[in-house]
Design a protein around this motif. Structure first.
Motif, PDB file in Angstrom:
ATOM      1  N   VAL A  19       0.823  -1.217   0.000  1.00  0.00           N
ATOM      2  CA  VAL A  19       0.000   0.000   0.000  1.00  0.00           C
ATOM      3  C   VAL A  19       0.858   1.269   0.000  1.00  0.00           C
ATOM      4  N   GLU A  20       2.189   1.120  -0.004  1.00  0.00           N
ATOM      5  CA  GLU A  20       3.080   2.291   0.038  1.00  0.00           C
ATOM      6  C   GLU A  20       4.367   1.925  -0.673  1.00  0.00           C
ATOM      7  N   ARG A  21       4.612   2.513  -1.849  1.00  0.00           N
ATOM      8  CA  ARG A  21       5.762   2.106  -2.626  1.00  0.00           C
ATOM      9  C   ARG A  21       7.095   2.638  -2.079  1.00  0.00           C
ATOM     10  N   ASP A  22       7.087   3.649  -1.212  1.00  0.00           N
ATOM     11  CA  ASP A  22       8.325   4.052  -0.542  1.00  0.00           C
ATOM     12  C   ASP A  22       8.639   2.975   0.500  1.00  0.00           C
ATOM     13  N   ARG A  23       9.641   2.143   0.171  1.00  0.00           N
ATOM     14  CA  ARG A  23       9.860   0.955   0.997  1.00  0.00           C
ATOM     15  C   ARG A  23      10.329   1.276   2.405  1.00  0.00           C
ATOM     16  N   LEU A  24      11.055   2.390   2.568  1.00  0.00           N
ATOM     17  CA  LEU A  24      11.510   2.746   3.909  1.00  0.00           C
ATOM     18  C   LEU A  24      10.327   3.163   4.784  1.00  0.00           C
ATOM     19  N   ARG A  25       9.416   3.931   4.212  1.00  0.00           N
ATOM     20  CA  ARG A  25       8.215   4.302   4.958  1.00  0.00           C
ATOM     21  C   ARG A  25       7.370   3.063   5.267  1.00  0.00           C
ATOM     22  N   ALA A  26       7.250   2.182   4.287  1.00  0.00           N
ATOM     23  CA  ALA A  26       6.445   0.970   4.481  1.00  0.00           C
ATOM     24  C   ALA A  26       7.027   0.096   5.593  1.00  0.00           C
ATOM     25  N   ALA A  27       8.330  -0.143   5.539  1.00  0.00           N
ATOM     26  CA  ALA A  27       8.964  -1.013   6.535  1.00  0.00           C
ATOM     27  C   ALA A  27       8.906  -0.386   7.918  1.00  0.00           C
ATOM     28  N   THR A  28       9.076   0.931   7.971  1.00  0.00           N
ATOM     29  CA  THR A  28       8.968   1.620   9.256  1.00  0.00           C
ATOM     30  C   THR A  28       7.578   1.425   9.841  1.00  0.00           C
ATOM     31  N   GLY A  29       6.566   1.557   9.012  1.00  0.00           N
ATOM     32  CA  GLY A  29       5.191   1.356   9.475  1.00  0.00           C
ATOM     33  C   GLY A  29       4.979  -0.050  10.013  1.00  0.00           C
ATOM     34  N   ALA A  30       5.465  -1.035   9.281  1.00  0.00           N
ATOM     35  CA  ALA A  30       5.265  -2.431   9.689  1.00  0.00           C
ATOM     36  C   ALA A  30       5.966  -2.732  11.009  1.00  0.00           C
ATOM     37  N   LEU A  31       7.205  -2.233  11.156  1.00  0.00           N
ATOM     38  CA  LEU A  31       7.968  -2.554  12.369  1.00  0.00           C
ATOM     39  C   LEU A  31       7.451  -1.787  13.578  1.00  0.00           C
ATOM     40  N   LEU A  32       6.981  -0.557  13.362  1.00  0.00           N
ATOM     41  CA  LEU A  32       6.348   0.164  14.470  1.00  0.00           C
ATOM     42  C   LEU A  32       5.065  -0.554  14.899  1.00  0.00           C
ATOM     43  N   ALA A  33       4.249  -0.958  13.937  1.00  0.00           N
ATOM     44  CA  ALA A  33       2.992  -1.643  14.271  1.00  0.00           C
ATOM     45  C   ALA A  33       3.274  -2.915  15.063  1.00  0.00           C
ATOM     46  N   SER A  34       4.228  -3.695  14.583  1.00  0.00           N
ATOM     47  CA  SER A  34       4.551  -4.956  15.228  1.00  0.00           C
ATOM     48  C   SER A  34       5.126  -4.742  16.636  1.00  0.00           C
ATOM     49  N   GLY A  35       6.076  -3.822  16.733  1.00  0.00           N
ATOM     50  CA  GLY A  35       6.729  -3.583  18.027  1.00  0.00           C
ATOM     51  C   GLY A  35       5.777  -3.001  19.063  1.00  0.00           C
TER      52      GLY A  35
END
Lengths: 246, 246, 246
Positions: free
Chosen positions: C187-203
Motif C-alpha cells: 500500500v506504500e511504494r516508498d519501501r523505507l516508509r512501508a517497513a517503518t510502518g510495519a515494524l512500528l505496528a509490530s513492536g
C-alpha cells in the motif's frame, strides 16, 4: 529412596543447566507440530532448528548438540534426511532420540523405526501401542509415555507420575517430550538422568498450567508459559517418581 | 418446523455419539493448518491423523472412519496421495469430503477439484467464491460456509446462522469445519444430518468462545476450549437453523 | 526531528490504509510458521496465501499485491517455487522482501540468498548473524531486526526501539515481520516508509500484548489480539524511532 532423591535433585540441576547452556536441538519433526515443538524448546531455553532438506540437514546436524528424530508425516525425502542426520550424530557422538509416531499404523514406518533403532540411538520414546509393536530394542533407553511414564534400561524401570490429562488433548505433547529429552541429553550424557529431568519438567509444568486453564486451548498457552517459568525448586517440590529393579 | 426441531435434536445426539465412538479421521490437510485441525478434532473427541505420504496414506485411510480432502498447498505428491486415499474410501464405502481451498486462484487446482467431485465424495464444502466457480456437483451435498452456512442437496437448502465474525480472522476455521463434518459423518451416514451437526457444534462453540475473547488470538484458544466443553444441550439451546425447499 | 515525526504519522496512516485496502500477500514461508504468519497478516487486515507448489505459485503470485520470500526449511522444490514467484514479482513490479532465515547455518542457503539479493528485491530482513554474513546488498533496503531494529538504505539509518523480549521466545516473530513489511509495501511504494510502518505496528502491538501476558504462550495470543486491535493513534503515541545519516 536415596537413589530417587538424587534423581530429582539432579533433574532440578539439569533444568538450570539447560537454561544456562542453551543447547541447540535439531528436529526431524513431522510437519504438524513443528512450531509447537520449536516454541516448547525455546520456552525451556534451548535453541531449535527444523529443516529436513537433504541438502542442508547435515550442516544443521553438525551445529546441533542433540537430535530428535520423529517419524510423523514420514516420506522418502524425510527418510533420506533422517539417515543423513543420524549418521552425523553417530560419527560425532551426539545424543539422539527416536520417536516412532504411529509406527503401529504403517508397516513401512515400523520397518524404518526398527532400522533406526538398530543403528544405535540413545533413547526410544513412544506411547504404549507404538512401544509394544516395536518390542525389543537392545542397548536403548526405552520410554513409554502416558498417564504414567515408564523409563526402562536393562532391568531397571523408573516411573514418573507427573502430568495432566489435558496433555492428551493437545496434538504434539508426546513429540515435544522427545525434543525436551534431546535438550536435556545435550547437557547430561547419562541418558536416564537426562530423560528423567525432561519428563519431570514437562509433567510438572503441565500440572501448573492445568490450574490456569479452562480447556485444551488455554492449556496449550499456559503450558508454554509454565515451561518458561519453571524453576528447579518446582521440580524438587512436585516430582512423583519411583524406581524398581526387575 | 418439526423437521427442523428433529434436525437440532439429532445434531445434539450426534455430538454425544462422536464423543463416545471417537472416530478416526484421516486428513489430507494443507500444511498451514495441520495442527489447528488436529487439535480441533481432538477437542471434539475424534482421533486425527495427517500423513500425505504416498507410501503410507492407504494404510492410514484403511484405519480411518472418514476422510477429509483439503486442497490447500496442493502439489504433485499431495495429489497422488489424495487419489490413493480416496480410492480406499470409495472401495470401503467410507464417507469423505472435499474442501477445494482457493480453487478460484489456480486453474490446475480447479481442474483437480472437479476431477475429485466427479469421483463421488459425500460432501463438498467451500466459501462462496470457491463454490460459485465450481458450479454443478451432482449427487453431492454442497455446503457454502460464511456468515450463514448453506447446505444444499437436490432442491433442499438448510441454513445455519450460528458462528462469529472472529472465525474469519482465524486461518483454518473453514478447513476445520470440513474435518468436523467428516467426524460427524463417521458416526451418522445421513450426510445432511451429519454436516448439520458439525456446523451447529462449530458455530455454537464459536459463539461461546467469543464471549471470553478479546481478539482472534484469545478466540482461537477459547474456541478449542469451547469445542471440548460443548454439551448436547448447548446445541439444543442455541441452534439457529432454517430449512427451505426450492 | 521533522522527518522523524513525519515518518511516525505516515506509519499511522499506512496502518489505516492496510486495513482499508486489504492487500494480498503471497508467502513463500517455511513450513514451521505458516499458520502463525497467516494469522498475523489476517490480524493486520491483509489477505495471506501460502502455496509453494511450482505448478501453482505463479498464479498465486500474479494475484498478490506483494511477496515475502522466507528461506526457512528450504529445499529444491521450494527454491524452484521461489524463482518462479520472484520472476512474476519482478516482471509485474510488485514489491518483494527476502528473509534469509538461518543462512549462517548452511552454505547452500547462503548462496541462494545472495542469488536472490542480486535479482533485486525491495527489502532484505534478517537478524544480526544473518545480515552480517550476507554483507553488501546494493540498492536493497537492509533491515537488521533485534532488540533495536536498524533500517539502512544508502547511507541513512533508521532505528526503531519498540518491541518486547517475549518476541524472541516466540518462533516466527521475525518471519512475521517480513510478511508485515510486505503488506505495508503493497500500500506504500516508498519501501523505507512501508517497513517503518510495519515494524512500528509490530513492536507497539508487542508492547501492548506483553502487559496482558504471563509468558510466551499467552503473549502469542495477546500479540495477535493487539495487532488486530491496533489503532493509528497507538502508533503515534508509542513510537520510539531515531534517524541518523552517516
Amino acid at each position: 529412596m536415596t537413589g530417587e532423591t538424587g534423581f530429582v535433585e539432579n533433574a532440578a540441576a539439569l533444568l538450570a543447566r539447560v537454561r544456562q547452556q542453551r543447547p541447540r536441538v535439531h528436529c526431524l519433526m513431522n510437519t504438524v507440530v513443528q512450531k509447537f515443538v520449536a516454541d516448547g524448546l525455546a520456552a525451556l531455553g534451548a535453541i531449535p532448528s527444523m529443516t529436513s532438506s537433504t541438502e542442508e540437514v547435515e550442516a544443521f546436524a553438525q551445529r546441533a548438540d542433540a537430535l530428535v528424530v520423529n517419524l510423523g508425516t514420514l516420506d522418502e525425502g524425510r527418510r533420506a534426511a533422517i539417515r543423513l542426520a543420524t549418521a552425523v550424530a553417530r560419527s560425532a557422538h551426539k545424543p539422539w532420540i527416536v520417536d516412532p509416531v504411529h509406527c503401529d499404523y504403517s508397516p513401512s514406518r515400523l520397518a524404518f523405526a526398527r532400522e533406526l533403532i538398530a543403528s544405535g540411538p540413545s533413547v526410544l520414546r513412544g506411547n504404549a501401542s507404538e512401544m509394544d509393536i516395536i518390542g525389543e530394542a537392545n542397548g536403548v533407553l526405552k520410554i513409554k509415555t502416558g498417564a504414567v511414564d515408564e523409563l526402562t534400561l536393562d532391568r531397571h524401570t523408573t516411573r514418573i507420575e507427573n502430568g495432566h490429562p489435558f496433555m492428551a488433548q493437545v496434538t504434539g505433547t508426546g513429540c515435544l517430550s522427545g525434543a525436551l529429552i534431546a535438550a536435556f541429553m545435550a547437557v547430561e550424557r547419562d541418558r536416564l538422568r537426562a530423560a528423567t529431568g525432561a519428563l519431570l519438567a514437562s509433567g510438572i509444568a503441565a500440572e501448573i498450567a492445568a490450574q490456569r486453564s479452562s480447556g485444551p486451548g488455554t492449556f496449550e498457552a499456559a503450558f508454554r508459559d509454565a515451561l518458561a517459568a519453571l524453576r528447579p525448586e518446582d521440580i524438587i517440590a512436585n516430582a512423583r517418581i519411583s524406581y524398581a529393579e526387575g
